[in-house]
Design a protein around this motif. Structure first.
Motif, PDB file in Angstrom:
ATOM      1  N   GLU A 173     -10.158   7.337 -16.046  1.00 33.48           N
ATOM      2  CA  GLU A 173     -10.391   8.124 -14.850  1.00 33.48           C
ATOM      3  C   GLU A 173     -10.906   7.375 -13.551  1.00 33.48           C
ATOM      4  O   GLU A 173     -11.104   8.263 -12.408  1.00 33.48           O
ATOM      5  N   LEU A 174     -11.495   6.109 -14.140  1.00 31.20           N
ATOM      6  CA  LEU A 174     -12.048   5.579 -12.347  1.00 31.20           C
ATOM      7  C   LEU A 174     -10.338   4.896 -11.487  1.00 31.20           C
ATOM      8  O   LEU A 174     -10.808   4.927 -10.371  1.00 31.20           O
ATOM      9  N   ARG A 175      -9.647   5.458 -11.939  1.00 28.24           N
ATOM     10  CA  ARG A 175      -8.375   5.183 -11.449  1.00 28.24           C
ATOM     11  C   ARG A 175      -8.215   5.914 -10.843  1.00 28.24           C
ATOM     12  O   ARG A 175      -6.902   5.771  -9.603  1.00 28.24           O
ATOM     13  N   GLN A 176      -8.492   6.690 -10.607  1.00 30.69           N
ATOM     14  CA  GLN A 176      -7.657   7.961  -9.614  1.00 30.69           C
ATOM     15  C   GLN A 176      -9.203   7.941  -8.164  1.00 30.69           C
ATOM     16  O   GLN A 176      -8.305   9.024  -7.639  1.00 30.69           O
ATOM     17  N   THR A 177      -9.993   7.237  -8.621  1.00 27.95           N
ATOM     18  CA  THR A 177     -11.033   7.133  -7.571  1.00 27.95           C
ATOM     19  C   THR A 177     -10.181   6.036  -6.683  1.00 27.95           C
ATOM     20  O   THR A 177     -11.204   5.393  -5.692  1.00 27.95           O
ATOM     21  N   ILE A 178      -9.233   5.390  -6.441  1.00 28.21           N
ATOM     22  CA  ILE A 178      -9.322   3.847  -5.999  1.00 28.21           C
ATOM     23  C   ILE A 178      -8.646   4.354  -4.511  1.00 28.21           C
ATOM     24  O   ILE A 178      -7.591   5.477  -5.039  1.00 28.21           O
ATOM     25  N   GLY A 179      -9.107   3.529  -3.499  1.00 20.64           N
ATOM     26  CA  GLY A 179      -8.662   4.571  -2.268  1.00 20.64           C
ATOM     27  C   GLY A 179      -8.597   2.717  -1.395  1.00 20.64           C
ATOM     28  O   GLY A 179      -8.478   1.987  -2.287  1.00 20.64           O
ATOM     29  N   SER A 180      -8.713   3.076  -0.474  1.00 25.53           N
ATOM     30  CA  SER A 180      -8.710   2.078   0.745  1.00 25.53           C
ATOM     31  C   SER A 180      -9.764   0.716   0.482  1.00 25.53           C
ATOM     32  O   SER A 180      -9.547   0.110   0.915  1.00 25.53           O
ATOM     33  N   LEU A 181     -10.918   1.593   0.148  1.00 23.39           N
ATOM     34  CA  LEU A 181     -12.138   0.827   0.159  1.00 23.39           C
ATOM     35  C   LEU A 181     -11.400   0.153  -0.702  1.00 23.39           C
ATOM     36  O   LEU A 181     -11.875  -1.807  -1.046  1.00 23.39           O
ATOM     37  N   PHE A 182     -10.951  -0.717  -2.514  1.00 20.48           N
ATOM     38  CA  PHE A 182     -10.606  -1.007  -3.478  1.00 20.48           C
ATOM     39  C   PHE A 182      -9.871  -1.787  -3.115  1.00 20.48           C
ATOM     40  O   PHE A 182      -9.480  -2.980  -3.572  1.00 20.48           O
ATOM     41  N   SER A 183      -8.576  -1.095  -2.607  1.00 15.36           N
ATOM     42  CA  SER A 183      -8.052  -2.309  -1.715  1.00 15.36           C
ATOM     43  C   SER A 183      -8.078  -2.798  -0.922  1.00 15.36           C
ATOM     44  O   SER A 183      -7.503  -3.604  -0.848  1.00 15.36           O
ATOM     45  N   LEU A 184      -9.044  -3.106   0.552  1.00 17.17           N
ATOM     46  CA  LEU A 184      -9.977  -4.155   1.459  1.00 17.17           C
ATOM     47  C   LEU A 184     -10.423  -5.365   0.018  1.00 17.17           C
ATOM     48  O   LEU A 184      -9.968  -6.369  -0.079  1.00 17.17           O
TER      49      LEU A 184
END
Length: 292
Positions: A173-184
C-alpha cells in the motif's frame, strides 16, 4: 602488526554497535517498526528510527521532531545526549559506533581507483546542520503548526536505505504513494553509495550533520588524540595514512578526525597517543615508561 590489531578491534566494536543498534532483525519480515521503551533513547550514531530492526531513535531525527513540534520546545534531552557523547568521545562515535559509518567503510573496500574529496565539501555538512536540522523544522510548518523533519525527509540516505526501502518492500500500500520525493531520496542514496566507493566515508566528510556536531566537540572530548612534538620526526607517515585526510601533527583535534587510530600505529617514533585524557604529569610518566 599493531595497525592490523587496531583495525580488527575497531571492526569488532563497529559490528557489535551495528548489531546492538539493530537487534530486532525479525521485524524485517513483516515490515514492523520496533516501538518499545528503548526507542525513547537515542542511538549515538546515525541509524534510522524507521528501520524495522532499529532499537533506538536517531538523534538527528529526534532533534528535528522536538524542534518542529506544534509548541516549539528546545530539545534539551536530545541535545544533552549529543553533548554527553560528544564530550566523551567526539567523532570517535563516528569511527567506532556509527552503523552507517561501517556501511561506508565496507563500500570503500570495493577495489576501484580512489579519490580525495575537495576540501570545500567539508563545510557542506555544517550548512546542512544549520538549515535542515535547526532552521527548516522550526520555520516551515504545516497548518497544524508542526515542522517537517527536513533532513530526514529530503536528504538522509541512511533513512532511505534502512527504513524506506524495507518498508516499501513489505507494504504494497505504501508503493502507491511513491512520488518525486522518494525518487529524489533514491537519487541521493545511489549518489552517496557511488561516492563512498570512490571516496572514503564521503557521507561523513560532506553531508552528515551528526558528524558536524561531534566534530565540533573534538576540541574538548575526553577521548582524544595527542602528539608529543619532542618525539615527532616530521616523517609525514601519520598524514599519509589518514583516510580522513587529516594532518595529526598540525591538528590532532581536527573536526574531521574520527579517532580510528591508524595514524598512531603508523608512527614509528611513537609520538602519537589516542585515548582518554590524563593529567599532563601522568601522561608524561606513562610515555617515558612506554605504556602509551
Amino acid at each position: 602488526m599493531g595497525k592490523i590489531k587496531q583495525n580488527i578491534k575497531r571492526k569488532i566494536f563497529q559490528i557489535a554497535a551495528f548489531g546492538f543498534s539493530n537487534a530486532h532483525v525479525m521485524n524485517f519480515k513483516g515490515g514492523r517498526i520496533y516501538e518499545g521503551k528503548w526507542k525513547n533513547f537515542c542511538n549515538p550514531g546515525l541509524n534510522c528510527y524507521s528501520c524495522p530492526a532499529a532499537s533506538f531513535s536517531c538523534p538527528i531525527g529526534a532533534l528535528q521532531a522536538v524542534n518542529g513540534s506544534m509548541e516549539f520546545n528546545f530539545s534539551f534531552y536530545v541535545t544533552g545526549i549529543l553533548l554527553a557523547f560528544g564530550v566523551l568521545f567526539g567523532r570517535g562515535i563516528c569511527g567506532w559506533f556509527c552503523p552507517f559509518g561501517l556501511f561506508q567503510e565496507l563500500l570503500h573496500k570495493i577495489p576501484v581507483l580512489k579519490f580525495k574529496l575537495w576540501k570545500g565539501f567539508l563545510y557542506l555538512k555544517y550548512i546542512i546542520l544549520v538549515i535542515f536540522v535547526f532552521i527548516l523544522p522550526i520555520a516551515v510548518t504545516n497548518f497544524m503548526g508542526m515542522g517537517k523533519p527536513a533532513f530526514c525527509q529530503f536528504i538522509c540516505p541512511a533513512g532511505t536505505l534502512e527504513g524506506g526501502i524495507p518498508l516499501l518492500g513489505t507494504h504494497p500500500e505504501l508503493r502507491q504513494t511513491i512520488g518525486s520525493l522518494f525518487s529524489l531520496k533514491m537519487f541521493i542514496l545511489i549518489a552517496t553509495i557511488i561516492c563512498c566507493i570512490f571516496i572514503y566515508r564521503f557521507f561523513c566528510k560532506a553531508l552528515c550533520p551528526l558528524g558536524a556536531i561531534y566534530g565540533i566537540m573534538n576540541k574538548v572530548s575526553i577521548y582524544h588524540l595527542e602528539i608529543d612534538k619532542n618525539k615527532c620526526t616530521g616523517c609525514g607517515k601519520c598524514k599519509n595514512t589518514c583516510k580522513m585526510e587529516v594532518n595529526p601533527v598540525e591538528k590532532p583535534d581536527s573536526a574531521e578526525c574520527i579517532r580510528c587510530g591508524e595514524c598512531v600505529h603508523a608512527c614509528q617514533a611513537e609520538a602519537l597517543y589516542l585515548g582518554f585524557k590524563l593529567s599532563g604529569k601522568k601522561t608524561a610518566q606513562m610515555q617515558d615508561k612506554g605504556k602509551i
